[in-house]
Write an enzyme that holds these catalytic residues in place. Structure first.
Site, short mmCIF file in Angstrom:
data_model
loop_
_atom_site.label_atom_id
_atom_site.label_comp_id
_atom_site.label_asym_id
_atom_site.label_seq_id
_atom_site.Cartn_x
_atom_site.Cartn_y
_atom_site.Cartn_z
CG HIS A 188 30.78 39.97 50.96
ND1 HIS A 188 30.31 41.23 51.21
CD2 HIS A 188 31.59 40.09 49.88
CE1 HIS A 188 30.82 42.07 50.33
NE2 HIS A 188 31.59 41.41 49.52
NE ARG A 295 35.21 42.79 36.95
CZ ARG A 295 35.78 41.67 37.43
NH1 ARG A 295 36.42 41.71 38.60
NH2 ARG A 295 35.72 40.54 36.75
NE ARG A 331 35.48 47.46 33.20
CZ ARG A 331 34.72 46.41 33.48
NH1 ARG A 331 34.60 45.43 32.60
NH2 ARG A 331 34.08 46.31 34.63
CD GLU A 430 32.12 45.53 27.44
OE1 GLU A 430 31.84 44.80 28.40
OE2 GLU A 430 32.63 46.65 27.55
CG ASN A 453 31.34 37.09 31.70
OD1 ASN A 453 31.85 36.09 31.24
ND2 ASN A 453 31.62 37.54 32.90
CG ASP A 454 28.45 42.55 29.19
OD1 ASP A 454 27.47 41.99 29.71
OD2 ASP A 454 28.95 43.59 29.64
NE ARG A 464 26.81 37.49 32.49
CZ ARG A 464 27.62 37.46 33.54
NH1 ARG A 464 27.86 36.32 34.15
NH2 ARG A 464 28.22 38.55 33.97
CB CYS A 501 39.12 40.23 31.05
SG CYS A 501 37.97 41.36 30.26
#
Length: 545
Positions: A188, A295, A331, A430, A453-454, A464, A501
């Site tokens: 953050h 998400r 999603r 994915e 990514n997945d 990763r 995405c």
């Protein structure tokens, strides 16, 4: 010259102000039985004061950073106001621990639990827990907390670390940039640095030992370079780079309002990936044409109990109305793996990414899934909502999902509650399994969204988040590319569309390739949208079937 992890682009020139933070010393750990009542009262007074203090920080952040970033501190307030959090601390005080020791133990326990989480986003919340603990312990012990609002000269801040609350109070008129020894891209503190628009590099090893107050330094977070007392030729060179950078930033602004249309006239839809409703404003400001990925798991993670149907409905309804007639892809819950909720009592697994997550949980916890489907359907009356299911590996799962969706529709119809009867459904691609059977899956759904990514880590068998093998993680690996091509071809052969995405969608080196194979949509983090549009508008669309 030294380097670290660049988190907020830019170049800053100035003198160092070294912020040395002393560790808070807890001198006494145990108390006598007759002191318990006094320690509990001390704790209660301190937590009430800390809540009041944090609310003031949130108000300041909202004024200077906007509502989205101020919501970071809403999470802090939620933890401080959580009855279970206070109960755990009071229980330790009743075991004859001082208030400050009890807080330290509970904070350390929470941090240790979070260290095993693989999600960078969720792991970055460790800094928030530390921030809360530091502030609360400081107030119990009546130790002054460093106030970065009171800096009254132009400086570059150097410190071991800054908490989110410290960073949010930085006076941008005097702080030109900063560098820290700790921190990561998704913390953050890094997010706030980007919001206030000052150059920042984190994770710079031993920087507090390499600089002194009044040293002249350059922070170049474009090229990931920190120059300490540089020569004149380096200063001149960096000033030219800064001038060019500022010009490029100015030019990028014009792309926010433009369509992502190729040189040969093909329009590519550009969506934004978001975690919460407050992210919509920044998505719209950056020129998002849709929400390509919402998400929903963050509705669940930031709570102590399951969100009700009404809570979810109001959130989805607000999003639909906020985006007016623009597409919002919701999603469904992707919990498990690296994202957990204590109240769901999910089993601890040796390999959670290959375990009990997403749709695999729905099949056993149908009530949770049904509640979410009902909320989305009810909200679909107010805008262009679409439903997307994660972690698919078989047709059997699609049939289950469609059956549950139809059951939810029947319930609402029976209750005479209006909804979009023709709501579109899609799935995340994915897993290699989903990619390999994409021709069959395309017959069952309205669209695909590739989670690169997945898909990359499952295809290459590379975690990763594991530094030992992270150099093997390559979303442009021939095997991954072959699967992506297969998915796009399958969707087009059935008159459906495919988007991406994952991080590949915002990789400038991949965009021309994605256009070439016929990708229909790119959904990225909002700040990346103007640059993606620029690249597309300077590229050709050459579909190869």
């Amino acid at each position: 010259m030294i380097s670290g992890i660049p988190v907020s682009e830019g170049i800053a020139f100035g003198k160092v102000l070294l912020i040395k933070q002393k560790d808070i010393m807890i001198k006494r750990k145990k108390i006598l039985k007759e002191e318990i009542h006094l320690e509990i009262e001390k704790f209660k007074k301190s937590i009430n004061y800390t809540i009041k203090q944090t609310k003031s920080i949130k108000k300041h952040a909202k004024k200077n950073l906007g509502e989205e970033k101020s919501n970071i501190f809403e999470g802090h307030i939620m933890i401080l106001e959580d009855e279970e959090f206070s109960k755990d601390i009071i229980d330790l005080i009743n075991d004859k621990y001082t208030a400050e020791t009890a807080v330290k133990k509970i904070i350390e326990k929470q941090i240790n639990e979070m260290k095993n989480i693989k999600s960078l986003y969720l792991r970055s919340r460790i800094a928030d827990i530390k921030d809360i603990g530091k502030r609360l312990i400081s107030n119990i012990l009546k130790v002054n907390i460093k106030n970065l609002k009171k800096i009254n000269k132009k400086v570059i801040l150097i410190s071991k670390d800054f908490t989110p609350s410290e960073t949010s109070q930085i006076d941008v008129s005097n702080v030109l940039g900063f560098a820290t020894e700790l921190g990561g891209k998704t913390s953050h503190t890094s997010i706030i640095a980007k919001s206030i628009g000052i150059p920042a590099i984190v994770g710079v090893k031993n920087i507090t030992k390499k600089v002194n107050n009044e040293d002249y330094i350059i922070i170049d977070s474009i090229n990931n370079e920190i120059h300490i007392n540089p020569k004149k030729n380096i200063i001149t060179s960096k000033k030219k780079i800064k001038e060019k950078f500022l010009k490029e930033i100015k030019n990028l602004k014009m792309f926010k309002k433009l369509k992502a249309i190729t040189l040969d006239g093909k329009i590519i839809k550009i969506g934004a990936n978001i975690n919460q409703i407050s992210d919509i404003n920044i998505a719209k400001k950056n020129g998002a044409q849709s929400i390509g990925l919402y998400r929903t798991e963050f509705l669940y993670i930031d709570k102590n109990t399951l969100p009700t149907e009404e809570e979810q409905f109001l959130t989805y309804k607000s999003m639909a109305k906020e985006m007016k007639n623009k597409e919002v892809i919701i999603r469904t819950l992707d919990i498990g793996g690296d994202k957990n909720c204590k109240y769901l009592n999910l089993p601890k697994e040796d390999n959670p990414f290959l375990g009990y997550r997403a749709i695999r949980i729905y099949m056993e916890k149908k009530t949770i899934f049904n509640t979410q489907l009902r909320a989305i359907l009810r909200a679909s009356k107010y805008g262009k909502l679409k439903i997307m299911f994660p972690m698919i590996i078989s047709l059997k799962e699609i049939h289950f999902l469609k059956k549950e969706l139809n059951n939810a529709k029947k319930e609402l119809k029976k209750e005479k509650i209006q909804f979009n009867k023709n709501i579109k459904i899609g799935i995340m691609i994915e897993t290699p399994a989903a990619a390999l059977i994409s021709n069959d899956l395309a017959k069952e759904v309205d669209f695909f969204s590739i989670g690169s990514n997945d898909l990359t880590q499952y295809t290459l068998a590379v975690d990763r988040g594991n530094q030992l093998v992270s150099d093997l993680y390559d979303p442009m690996h021939p095997a991954v590319i072959k699967l992506i091509k297969m998915v796009v071809k399958a969707s087009h052969s059935h008159g459906k569309w495919t988007g991406i995405c994952g991080e590949l969608a915002s990789n400038p080196n991949a965009i021309k390739f994605l256009l070439k194979i016929g990708i229909d949509e790119l959904s990225v983090n909002s700040p990346d949208i103007p640059n993606i549009k620029k690249i597309i508008r300077n590229s050709y669309f050459q579909r190869k079937e």
